[in-house]
Design a protein around this motif. Structure first.
Motif, PDB file in Angstrom:
ATOM      1  N   ALA A   4     -29.328 -44.310-118.712  1.00  0.00           N
ATOM      2  CA  ALA A   4     -29.498 -42.922-119.143  1.00  0.00           C
ATOM      3  C   ALA A   4     -29.081 -41.919-118.072  1.00  0.00           C
ATOM      4  CB  ALA A   4     -30.953 -42.690-119.545  1.00  0.00           C
ATOM      5  N   ASP A   5     -29.167 -42.302-116.796  1.00  0.00           N
ATOM      6  CA  ASP A   5     -28.826 -41.363-115.725  1.00  0.00           C
ATOM      7  C   ASP A   5     -27.326 -41.326-115.432  1.00  0.00           C
ATOM      8  OD1 ASP A   5     -28.402 -43.763-114.461  1.00  0.00           O
ATOM      9  OD2 ASP A   5     -29.805 -43.416-112.828  1.00  0.00           O
ATOM     10  N   GLY A   6     -26.507 -41.956-116.276  1.00  0.00           N
ATOM     11  CA  GLY A   6     -25.063 -41.919-116.077  1.00  0.00           C
ATOM     12  C   GLY A   6     -24.538 -43.035-115.192  1.00  0.00           C
ATOM     13  N   ARG A   7     -25.390 -43.883-114.690  1.00  0.00           N
ATOM     14  CA  ARG A   7     -24.979 -44.999-113.845  1.00  0.00           C
ATOM     15  C   ARG A   7     -24.618 -46.179-114.748  1.00  0.00           C
ATOM     16  NH1 ARG A   7     -25.124 -42.488-108.892  1.00  0.00           N
ATOM     17  NH2 ARG A   7     -26.964 -41.229-108.740  1.00  0.00           N
ATOM     18  N   LEU A   8     -23.760 -47.044-114.252  1.00  0.00           N
ATOM     19  CA  LEU A   8     -23.400 -48.221-115.032  1.00  0.00           C
ATOM     20  C   LEU A   8     -24.489 -49.279-114.916  1.00  0.00           C
ATOM     21  CD1 LEU A   8     -19.592 -48.734-114.281  1.00  0.00           C
ATOM     22  CD2 LEU A   8     -20.637 -48.071-116.432  1.00  0.00           C
ATOM     23  N   ASP A   9     -24.860 -49.863-116.040  1.00  0.00           N
ATOM     24  CA  ASP A   9     -25.758 -51.005-116.029  1.00  0.00           C
ATOM     25  C   ASP A   9     -24.905 -52.269-116.192  1.00  0.00           C
ATOM     26  OD1 ASP A   9     -25.035 -51.114-118.721  1.00  0.00           O
ATOM     27  OD2 ASP A   9     -26.979 -50.477-119.461  1.00  0.00           O
ATOM     28  N   ASP A  51     -30.926 -58.051-109.414  1.00  0.00           N
ATOM     29  CA  ASP A  51     -31.570 -56.770-109.162  1.00  0.00           C
ATOM     30  C   ASP A  51     -31.771 -56.662-107.658  1.00  0.00           C
ATOM     31  OD1 ASP A  51     -32.869 -54.363-109.436  1.00  0.00           O
ATOM     32  OD2 ASP A  51     -34.791 -55.275-109.970  1.00  0.00           O
ATOM     33  N   PRO A  52     -31.027 -55.805-106.970  1.00  0.00           N
ATOM     34  CA  PRO A  52     -30.156 -54.784-107.543  1.00  0.00           C
ATOM     35  C   PRO A  52     -28.819 -55.368-108.000  1.00  0.00           C
ATOM     36  CG  PRO A  52     -30.031 -54.656-105.158  1.00  0.00           C
ATOM     37  CD  PRO A  52     -31.065 -55.713-105.495  1.00  0.00           C
ATOM     38  N   LEU A  53     -28.201 -54.685-108.940  1.00  0.00           N
ATOM     39  CA  LEU A  53     -26.896 -55.068-109.462  1.00  0.00           C
ATOM     40  C   LEU A  53     -25.830 -54.791-108.410  1.00  0.00           C
ATOM     41  CD1 LEU A  53     -25.183 -56.019-111.858  1.00  0.00           C
ATOM     42  CD2 LEU A  53     -25.174 -53.651-112.679  1.00  0.00           C
ATOM     43  N   LYS A  54     -24.988 -55.791-108.137  1.00  0.00           N
ATOM     44  CA  LYS A  54     -23.888 -55.642-107.174  1.00  0.00           C
ATOM     45  C   LYS A  54     -22.617 -56.158-107.805  1.00  0.00           C
ATOM     46  CE  LYS A  54     -26.831 -56.179-103.150  1.00  0.00           C
ATOM     47  NZ  LYS A  54     -26.996 -56.760-101.838  1.00  0.00           N
ATOM     48  N   ILE A  55     -21.484 -55.660-107.307  1.00  0.00           N
ATOM     49  CA  ILE A  55     -20.176 -56.136-107.753  1.00  0.00           C
ATOM     50  C   ILE A  55     -19.261 -56.180-106.539  1.00  0.00           C
ATOM     51  CG2 ILE A  55     -19.389 -53.822-108.416  1.00  0.00           C
ATOM     52  CD1 ILE A  55     -17.803 -55.237-110.724  1.00  0.00           C
ATOM     53  N   SER A  56     -18.458 -57.225-106.457  1.00  0.00           N
ATOM     54  CA  SER A  56     -17.465 -57.335-105.396  1.00  0.00           C
ATOM     55  C   SER A  56     -16.103 -57.007-105.978  1.00  0.00           C
ATOM     56  CB  SER A  56     -17.464 -58.744-104.796  1.00  0.00           C
ATOM     57  OG  SER A  56     -18.688 -58.981-104.136  1.00  0.00           O
ATOM     58  N   LEU A  57     -15.365 -56.157-105.237  1.00  0.00           N
ATOM     59  CA  LEU A  57     -14.082 -55.653-105.719  1.00  0.00           C
ATOM     60  C   LEU A  57     -13.025 -55.737-104.638  1.00  0.00           C
ATOM     61  CD1 LEU A  57     -15.579 -52.431-107.303  1.00  0.00           C
ATOM     62  CD2 LEU A  57     -14.756 -54.431-108.561  1.00  0.00           C
ATOM     63  N   LYS A  58     -11.814 -56.037-105.049  1.00  0.00           N
ATOM     64  CA  LYS A  58     -10.678 -56.027-104.134  1.00  0.00           C
ATOM     65  C   LYS A  58     -10.382 -54.577-103.748  1.00  0.00           C
ATOM     66  CE  LYS A  58      -6.327 -58.259-103.417  1.00  0.00           C
ATOM     67  NZ  LYS A  58      -6.145 -59.651-103.206  1.00  0.00           N
ATOM     68  N   CYS A  59      -9.910 -54.389-102.508  1.00  0.00           N
ATOM     69  CA  CYS A  59      -9.684 -53.031-102.032  1.00  0.00           C
ATOM     70  C   CYS A  59      -8.600 -53.037-100.961  1.00  0.00           C
ATOM     71  CB  CYS A  59     -10.990 -52.490-101.447  1.00  0.00           C
ATOM     72  SG  CYS A  59     -10.978 -50.726-101.119  1.00  0.00           S
ATOM     73  N   ASP A  60      -7.808 -51.977-100.924  1.00  0.00           N
ATOM     74  CA  ASP A  60      -6.859 -51.789 -99.840  1.00  0.00           C
ATOM     75  C   ASP A  60      -7.649 -51.811 -98.531  1.00  0.00           C
ATOM     76  OD1 ASP A  60      -4.216 -50.624 -98.664  1.00  0.00           O
ATOM     77  OD2 ASP A  60      -5.824 -49.284 -97.971  1.00  0.00           O
ATOM     78  N   THR A  89     -23.362 -52.116-104.047  1.00  0.00           N
ATOM     79  CA  THR A  89     -24.642 -52.068-104.754  1.00  0.00           C
ATOM     80  C   THR A  89     -24.511 -50.948-105.768  1.00  0.00           C
ATOM     81  OG1 THR A  89     -25.802 -52.861-102.796  1.00  0.00           O
ATOM     82  CG2 THR A  89     -27.142 -51.833-104.517  1.00  0.00           C
ATOM     83  N   VAL A  90     -24.593 -51.305-107.026  1.00  0.00           N
ATOM     84  CA  VAL A  90     -24.216 -50.405-108.119  1.00  0.00           C
ATOM     85  C   VAL A  90     -25.134 -49.192-108.292  1.00  0.00           C
ATOM     86  CG1 VAL A  90     -23.858 -50.282-110.628  1.00  0.00           C
ATOM     87  CG2 VAL A  90     -22.961 -52.218-109.315  1.00  0.00           C
ATOM     88  N   PRO A  91     -26.455 -49.350-108.360  1.00  0.00           N
ATOM     89  CA  PRO A  91     -27.284 -48.203-108.729  1.00  0.00           C
ATOM     90  C   PRO A  91     -27.059 -46.904-107.943  1.00  0.00           C
ATOM     91  CG  PRO A  91     -28.591 -50.176-108.795  1.00  0.00           C
ATOM     92  CD  PRO A  91     -27.243 -50.553-108.225  1.00  0.00           C
ATOM     93  N   PRO A  92     -26.881 -46.895-106.641  1.00  0.00           N
ATOM     94  CA  PRO A  92     -26.725 -45.595-105.987  1.00  0.00           C
ATOM     95  C   PRO A  92     -25.377 -44.915-106.240  1.00  0.00           C
ATOM     96  CG  PRO A  92     -27.346 -47.299-104.394  1.00  0.00           C
ATOM     97  CD  PRO A  92     -27.009 -47.965-105.677  1.00  0.00           C
ATOM     98  N   LEU A  93     -24.370 -45.682-106.629  1.00  0.00           N
ATOM     99  CA  LEU A  93     -23.018 -45.128-106.742  1.00  0.00           C
ATOM    100  C   LEU A  93     -22.805 -44.477-108.109  1.00  0.00           C
ATOM    101  CD1 LEU A  93     -20.742 -45.253-104.613  1.00  0.00           C
ATOM    102  CD2 LEU A  93     -19.722 -47.059-105.960  1.00  0.00           C
ATOM    103  N   PRO A  94     -22.250 -43.264-108.150  1.00  0.00           N
ATOM    104  CA  PRO A  94     -21.957 -42.620-109.439  1.00  0.00           C
ATOM    105  C   PRO A  94     -21.001 -43.483-110.275  1.00  0.00           C
ATOM    106  CG  PRO A  94     -21.733 -41.035-107.642  1.00  0.00           C
ATOM    107  CD  PRO A  94     -21.894 -42.400-107.013  1.00  0.00           C
ATOM    108  N   ALA A  95     -21.223 -43.506-111.576  1.00  0.00           N
ATOM    109  CA  ALA A  95     -20.418 -44.331-112.482  1.00  0.00           C
ATOM    110  C   ALA A  95     -18.931 -44.016-112.364  1.00  0.00           C
ATOM    111  CB  ALA A  95     -20.892 -44.158-113.914  1.00  0.00           C
TER     112      ALA A  95
END
Length: 124
Positions: A4-9, A51-60, A89-95
């Motif tokens: 509801a707060d605009g963050r990705l679940d 919990d907390p939700l995390k995602i690993s992503l490739k990055c320059d 860590t997903v929750p603090p980052l804006p969607a």
């Protein structure tokens, strides 16, 4: 799909990763770890039940360092090449920012694919 707060679940994260051309979800390591791939190449990994939700992503590499310095919730990729991968860590980052990072990861992986495949994916 998103909190509801605009963050990705977790479900919003899964849906967004699968929204890219030829993206698939596989479980090559264990049933808890979703591995998102394009043409057999990984662009995102996440334990969507964590919990907390995390995602690993490739990055320059240069961008990875900049993002880590600016955001405490972004750290070097856990169990991955720390130069090319970040774990977020997903929750603090804006969607919006998280979606951009996922798209950048997908685009980096696609950029390494043969030209014909890139064109088919509409990512020249």
């Amino acid at each position: 799909m998103s909190a509801a707060d605009g963050r990705l679940d977790a479900e919003g994260l899964r849906a967004f990763c699968l929204s890219f051309g030829a993206a698939v979800e596989e479980f090559p390591f264990h049933p808890e770890t979703s591995v998102f791939k394009v043409e057999g190449k990984v662009f995102a990994l996440s334990d969507l039940g964590a919990d907390p939700l995390k995602i690993s992503l490739k990055c320059d590499p240069d961008e990875a360092v900049r993002l880590r310095a600016a955001h405490p919730e972004i750290v070097p990729g856990r169990h991955l090449n720390k130069r090319h991968w970040n774990t977020v860590t997903v929750p603090p980052l804006p969607a919006r920012q998280l979606r951009e990072m996922i798209e950048d990861s997908y685009d980096l992986v696609v950029a390494g694919l043969p030209r014909a495949v890139r064109l088919r994916l509409d990512r020249p």
